[in-house]
Design an enzyme around this catalytic site. Sequence first.
Site, PDB file in Angstrom:
ATOM      1  N   HIS A   1       2.793  -7.005   1.940  1.00  0.00           N
ATOM      2  CA  HIS A   1       2.089  -5.842   1.287  1.00  0.00           C
ATOM      3  C   HIS A   1       0.710  -6.053   1.152  1.00  0.00           C
ATOM      4  O   HIS A   1       0.017  -5.764  -0.513  1.00  0.00           O
ATOM      5  CB  HIS A   1       3.062  -6.486  -0.704  1.00  0.00           C
ATOM      6  CG  HIS A   1       4.457  -6.123   0.103  1.00  0.00           C
ATOM      7  ND1 HIS A   1       5.329  -7.426   0.217  1.00  0.00           N
ATOM      8  CD2 HIS A   1       5.254  -4.732  -0.613  1.00  0.00           C
ATOM      9  CE1 HIS A   1       6.490  -6.321   0.058  1.00  0.00           C
ATOM     10  NE2 HIS A   1       6.245  -5.824   0.231  1.00  0.00           N
TER      11      HIS A   1
ATOM     12  N   HIS B   1       8.515   5.726   0.666  1.00  0.00           N
ATOM     13  CA  HIS B   1       8.379   4.316   0.941  1.00  0.00           C
ATOM     14  C   HIS B   1      10.092   3.643   1.269  1.00  0.00           C
ATOM     15  O   HIS B   1       9.543   3.030   2.592  1.00  0.00           O
ATOM     16  CB  HIS B   1       7.580   3.520  -0.060  1.00  0.00           C
ATOM     17  CG  HIS B   1       7.811   1.720   0.412  1.00  0.00           C
ATOM     18  ND1 HIS B   1       6.340   1.755   0.274  1.00  0.00           N
ATOM     19  CD2 HIS B   1       7.611   0.998   0.623  1.00  0.00           C
ATOM     20  CE1 HIS B   1       6.049   0.584   0.919  1.00  0.00           C
ATOM     21  NE2 HIS B   1       7.953  -0.052   0.816  1.00  0.00           N
ATOM     22  N   GLU B   2      10.968   3.970   0.384  1.00  0.00           N
ATOM     23  CA  GLU B   2      12.309   2.493   0.923  1.00  0.00           C
ATOM     24  C   GLU B   2      13.291   3.461   2.280  1.00  0.00           C
ATOM     25  O   GLU B   2      13.554   2.671   3.376  1.00  0.00           O
ATOM     26  CB  GLU B   2      13.186   2.742  -0.149  1.00  0.00           C
ATOM     27  CG  GLU B   2      11.808   2.044  -1.388  1.00  0.00           C
ATOM     28  CD  GLU B   2      11.785   0.586  -1.049  1.00  0.00           C
ATOM     29  OE1 GLU B   2      12.357  -0.088  -0.127  1.00  0.00           O
ATOM     30  OE2 GLU B   2      11.013  -0.059  -1.750  1.00  0.00           O
TER      31      GLU B   2
ATOM     32  N   GLU C   1       5.368  -2.365   6.569  1.00  0.00           N
ATOM     33  CA  GLU C   1       5.035  -1.505   4.711  1.00  0.00           C
ATOM     34  C   GLU C   1       3.709  -0.414   4.744  1.00  0.00           C
ATOM     35  O   GLU C   1       4.276   0.396   3.746  1.00  0.00           O
ATOM     36  CB  GLU C   1       4.269  -2.572   4.515  1.00  0.00           C
ATOM     37  CG  GLU C   1       4.969  -3.888   3.660  1.00  0.00           C
ATOM     38  CD  GLU C   1       5.793  -3.089   2.394  1.00  0.00           C
ATOM     39  OE1 GLU C   1       5.675  -2.197   1.826  1.00  0.00           O
ATOM     40  OE2 GLU C   1       7.354  -3.418   2.154  1.00  0.00           O
TER      41      GLU C   1
ATOM     42  N   TYR D   1       9.738  -7.823   9.747  1.00  0.00           N
ATOM     43  CA  TYR D   1       8.917  -8.182   8.451  1.00  0.00           C
ATOM     44  C   TYR D   1       8.206  -9.370   8.407  1.00  0.00           C
ATOM     45  O   TYR D   1       8.875  -9.754   6.926  1.00  0.00           O
ATOM     46  CB  TYR D   1      10.016  -7.893   7.464  1.00  0.00           C
ATOM     47  CG  TYR D   1       9.897  -7.791   6.122  1.00  0.00           C
ATOM     48  CD1 TYR D   1       9.289  -5.879   6.135  1.00  0.00           C
ATOM     49  CD2 TYR D   1       9.649  -8.135   5.063  1.00  0.00           C
ATOM     50  CE1 TYR D   1       8.599  -5.456   5.029  1.00  0.00           C
ATOM     51  CE2 TYR D   1       9.221  -7.691   3.574  1.00  0.00           C
ATOM     52  CZ  TYR D   1       9.189  -6.187   4.107  1.00  0.00           C
ATOM     53  OH  TYR D   1       8.362  -5.934   2.644  1.00  0.00           O
TER      54      TYR D   1
ATOM     55  N   ASP E   1       5.083 -13.859   0.300  1.00  0.00           N
ATOM     56  CA  ASP E   1       5.738 -12.516   0.713  1.00  0.00           C
ATOM     57  C   ASP E   1       5.496 -12.433   2.346  1.00  0.00           C
ATOM     58  O   ASP E   1       4.905 -11.235   2.617  1.00  0.00           O
ATOM     59  CB  ASP E   1       4.411 -11.524   0.109  1.00  0.00           C
ATOM     60  CG  ASP E   1       4.407 -10.388   0.452  1.00  0.00           C
ATOM     61  OD1 ASP E   1       5.274  -9.917   0.351  1.00  0.00           O
ATOM     62  OD2 ASP E   1       3.442  -9.775   0.412  1.00  0.00           O
TER      63      ASP E   1
ATOM     64  N   HIS F   1      11.604   2.674   5.069  1.00  0.00           N
ATOM     65  CA  HIS F   1      12.105   1.494   5.874  1.00  0.00           C
ATOM     66  C   HIS F   1      12.967   1.230   7.069  1.00  0.00           C
ATOM     67  O   HIS F   1      13.071   0.912   8.020  1.00  0.00           O
ATOM     68  CB  HIS F   1      12.536   0.669   4.611  1.00  0.00           C
ATOM     69  CG  HIS F   1      11.247   0.142   4.616  1.00  0.00           C
ATOM     70  ND1 HIS F   1       9.942  -1.112   5.233  1.00  0.00           N
ATOM     71  CD2 HIS F   1      10.608  -0.437   3.046  1.00  0.00           C
ATOM     72  CE1 HIS F   1       8.956  -1.496   4.295  1.00  0.00           C
ATOM     73  NE2 HIS F   1       9.075  -1.059   2.815  1.00  0.00           N
TER      74      HIS F   1
END
Lengths: 105, 381
Positions: free
Chosen positions: B274, B172-173, B196, B187, B269, B176
């Site tokens: 998310h 996931h990271e 996301e 974002y 958020d 990005h």
Amino acid sequence: MKVERIQFERTGGFAGIRFAADFKPEDLPDEQSKELFDLLDDLDFNELPEQMMDENTPDSFTYSITVKTKRKSHTVVTGDASAPEKMQELLQLLNRIARNQMRKQ
Amino acid sequence: MHKHFPVNCIVPPHMLEDIATNGTAAQKVLAINTLKASAQMVGKRRALSDFTGAALRVAVGGKERIIYDAKNGSSLPGTQVRKEGDPPSTDVAVNEAYDGSGATYDLFKEFYQRNSIDNNGMRLDSTVHYQKGYDNAFWDGEQMVYGDGDENLPINERLFNRFTIAIDVIGHELTHGVTQYEAKLTYSQQPGALNESMSDVFGSLVKQYTLGQTADQADWIIGAGLLTSNVNGVGIRSMKAPGTAYDDPVLGKDPQPAHMKDYVNTVSDNGGVHINSGIPNHAFYVAALEIGGNAWLKAGQIWYVTLRDKLTSSSKFQDCANLTYQTAGELFGTGSLEQQAVKNGWAAVGLGVEGGNGEPTEPGDGCFTSLLRAIGAAPAK
């Protein structure tokens, strides 16, 4: 000036789970309220800019801290990468307080 | 002795940027150090991330990983503890970060012909043991950062394990980073939720690839193993059934919607990035399951090409629906099973697909409203 109330909110993060606390410092255990006041003094909290936000850091937390006295309310919004090193301890303490509040609810 | 490099003094920033992007490895490092130094002086560190990674982490041709230890502090990147080719460490988080970033590199390289985050061999840097009690992981524009969960609390109060424990978190990271170099999805709001979702999609595919699973064998849980046994939950998100990953007295209930009718409007958020990612996540799941087999082969390819070539920084869900449908047609044929599966995936979350890159519709603004608007029976936007 006596701090009457503190509001803290942590949003975002990989999990996107909100942590929040709204409390009077006098309701904290003595040791914890002393630690909190020391950290706020050390940071000179009321002089911090209102916005110290991360850019281009997906999944980092966003923190909002509001410190209220009788005459003044000051809010600082910051993120993991942009918060000053000295602020990390304060964020960790507020996080612990928020978690305790959430557990009691 | 202090070395004096002319490049530090007289080369204008735009030229340094060109060198940082196109120069030799040594030139890149020199140019980027100069740019970073001057950017820090004017407080613009993050603005450079589009090319700093490529320049600072120019690899010798293939996979190159470095793992750092922040030793519970917040200075990045920390102390180097393992580099490419080194034997395993005694520290499990170090090995998880190393293996997870390696598996992510392999998936993108082997199946999507992508050479690292920037498609130019960028070195993969990860820092573990970030801060104390840090229950998070993030991409800082240049590297991955992992906390240890709430390891500083008594065992019966802990909610999160270390964030490297789940390989999909690592995928996931890293994704990005890929998005930062490709679609550059803003974002915030729907583009942020797509950002996301792309990270969840490829994070999950890295896990499925590592386990050799087919779409129907996978759990489609994001962050399985991340929550401790004190939490009533199986993970952080569910692509199969958004909104069902956890329901806990302390953490609350998983807030993800699985359909446009339940889109969450919030300022928190970054506009619920998310939260609303559950919608495109579920569309991918439905499409992948219908296509069948290993999800990274076809469904993953469709999403990857869309991310690389078609989405832009302001793309919304409807754009993603249209563009994945278009891409599926280009890759597998118009009217193919794969293209139909993509259409059905988006239909399952309340989004019809259009042939081209149609006007995005607002949340909850379905085809019927659009039709009414077209014939003048509903107010224009």
